[in-house]
Design an enzyme around this catalytic site. Structure first.
Site, PDB file in Angstrom:
ATOM      1  N   LYS A  54       0.441  -1.228   0.168  1.00  0.00           N
ATOM      2  CA  LYS A  54       0.125  -0.021   0.239  1.00  0.00           C
ATOM      3  C   LYS A  54       0.575   1.599   0.265  1.00  0.00           C
ATOM      4  O   LYS A  54       1.296   1.468  -0.444  1.00  0.00           O
ATOM      5  CB  LYS A  54      -0.861  -0.340   1.159  1.00  0.00           C
ATOM      6  N   GLN A  98      -4.221  -1.302   9.340  1.00  0.00           N
ATOM      7  CA  GLN A  98      -3.864  -2.714   8.652  1.00  0.00           C
ATOM      8  C   GLN A  98      -5.178  -3.525  10.187  1.00  0.00           C
ATOM      9  O   GLN A  98      -4.725  -3.733  11.209  1.00  0.00           O
ATOM     10  CB  GLN A  98      -3.398  -3.071   8.435  1.00  0.00           C
ATOM     11  N   ASP A 121     -11.229   3.093   4.315  1.00  0.00           N
ATOM     12  CA  ASP A 121     -11.218   1.791   4.028  1.00  0.00           C
ATOM     13  C   ASP A 121     -13.007   1.988   4.117  1.00  0.00           C
ATOM     14  O   ASP A 121     -13.944   0.633   3.692  1.00  0.00           O
ATOM     15  CB  ASP A 121     -10.620   1.196   5.472  1.00  0.00           C
TER      16      ASP A 121
END
Ligand code: NDP
Length: 297
Positions: A54, A98, A121
């Site tokens: 990422k 994460q 997200d």
């Protein structure tokens, strides 16, 4: 019939290129780069790979990448303090924590601490709510990527019958919401669904997000349906000691019935990071109060 193969890798590359162009335009207008912060707690090897990838992709798209790596024994309070600090930092447009987090942390509490307008997200309940009621927010990357592939293939989805197999907060539920918003008639199937094969057979669009290798068979698919396979399952490969990735759909039998299908790997997988970059860019434009056309990315 042999299905067309939906090339998610190529689509994702195109999306990343569009994001890169708009990131340059953002920098010229805002006088700073868009920024995405990724927080990793602990040393989970898969998570480390994702976070590295990422970060690299964020830089390649012309955005700033801020990585925060915290030891596995970090207290929840210390993690929340890092998130609060990122919430307040004007150089940070998007924040991603994460998952999974170590067992001593409450994931929902951590997600709830992320400022909704930096929640790229799309996991915050505010963004889940915005999606449900049709307001502008952030949509989880994987289902949004699936929708992009479907619209690219089919154009207008209105009136089509769609079956989503799986009801997780990350994939199945937001996927169903997105398809409802496109005026599909949506059925959400899960582990308690009766006669799953019959349910799937009614669908013009099948999205499989289950986590069971090759569960959806070709004879469950309505001829001509479009199949989106979200599953990523590691199974024993042909060569002893080697593993390979397979989806939730039995590709060999489904490819003979569907009109189009995503392969695994190379279908939905590459879309997730590309959409994350897209969401971070959109966050930057919104946070800076700059216009971005709805169909720009
Ligand atoms: P979850 O485990 O959270 O959810 C799985 C869903 O499948 C549940 O709703 C479950 O039902 C349902 N299910 C399980 N068994 C059956 C069955 N026999 N019949 C029908 N439904 C069943 O998984 P995720 O949604 O997080 O992920 C799904 C898959 O997608 C996984 O393979 C994952 O690796 C992959 N994935 C891929 C991504 C990508 O980037 N391409 C990103 C995210 C996920 P119930 O609710 O009743 O338990």
């Amino acid at each position: 019939m042999t299905a067309a193969v939906i090339d998610g890798k190529a689509f994702a590359e195109g999306l990343r290129a569009r994001v890169g162009t708009l990131a340059v335009a953002f920098e010229a207008k805002a006088g700073r780069k868009a920024g995405l912060a990724v927080v990793l707690v602990g040393e989970d090897p898969a998570s480390q790979v994702y976070v590295r990838s990422k970060g690299k992709s964020t830089l390649e798209a012309g955005m700033n990448s801020f990585e925060h790596k915290l030891p596995a024994d970090t207290s929840e309070a210390d993690l929340l303090a890092v998130v609060e600090q990122l919430n307040a930092d004007p150089a940070v447009d998007g924040i991603l924590v994460q998952l999974p987090l170590p067992a001593h942390m409450d994931e929902q509490k951590v997600i709830a601490t992320i400022a909704p307008d930096k929640d790229v997200d799309g996991f915050h309940v505010i963004n889940a709510g915005r999606l449900a009621v049709g307001q502008t927010g952030f949509v989880p990357c994987t289902p949004l990527g699936c929708l992009m592939l479907l619209k690219d293939r089919l154009g207008d989805l209105s009136g089509l019958d769609a079956v989503v197999i799986g009801r997780s907060n990350i994939v199945g539920k937001p996927m169903a919401q997105l398809l409802i918003a496109q005026s599909c008639t949506v059925t959400v199937a899960h582990s308690r669904t009766k006669d799953l094969a019959d349910v799937v057979r009614r669908a013009d669009i099948v999205v499989a997000a289950v986590g069971r290798p090759a569960m959806v068979k070709g004879d469950w698919i309505k001829p001509g349906a479009v199949v989106i396979d979200v599953g990523i399952n590691r199974v024993a490969g042909a060569v002893e000691g080697k593993t390979k990735l397979v989806g939730d759909v039995d590709y060999a039998s489904a490819v003979a019935v569907a009109s189009a299908i995503t392969p695994v790997p190379g279908g939905v997988g590459p879309m997730t990071i590309a959409v994350l970059l897209r969401n971070a860019l959109v966050a930057a434009y919104r946070n800076a109060g700059l216009e971005l056309a709805a169909d720009a990315v």
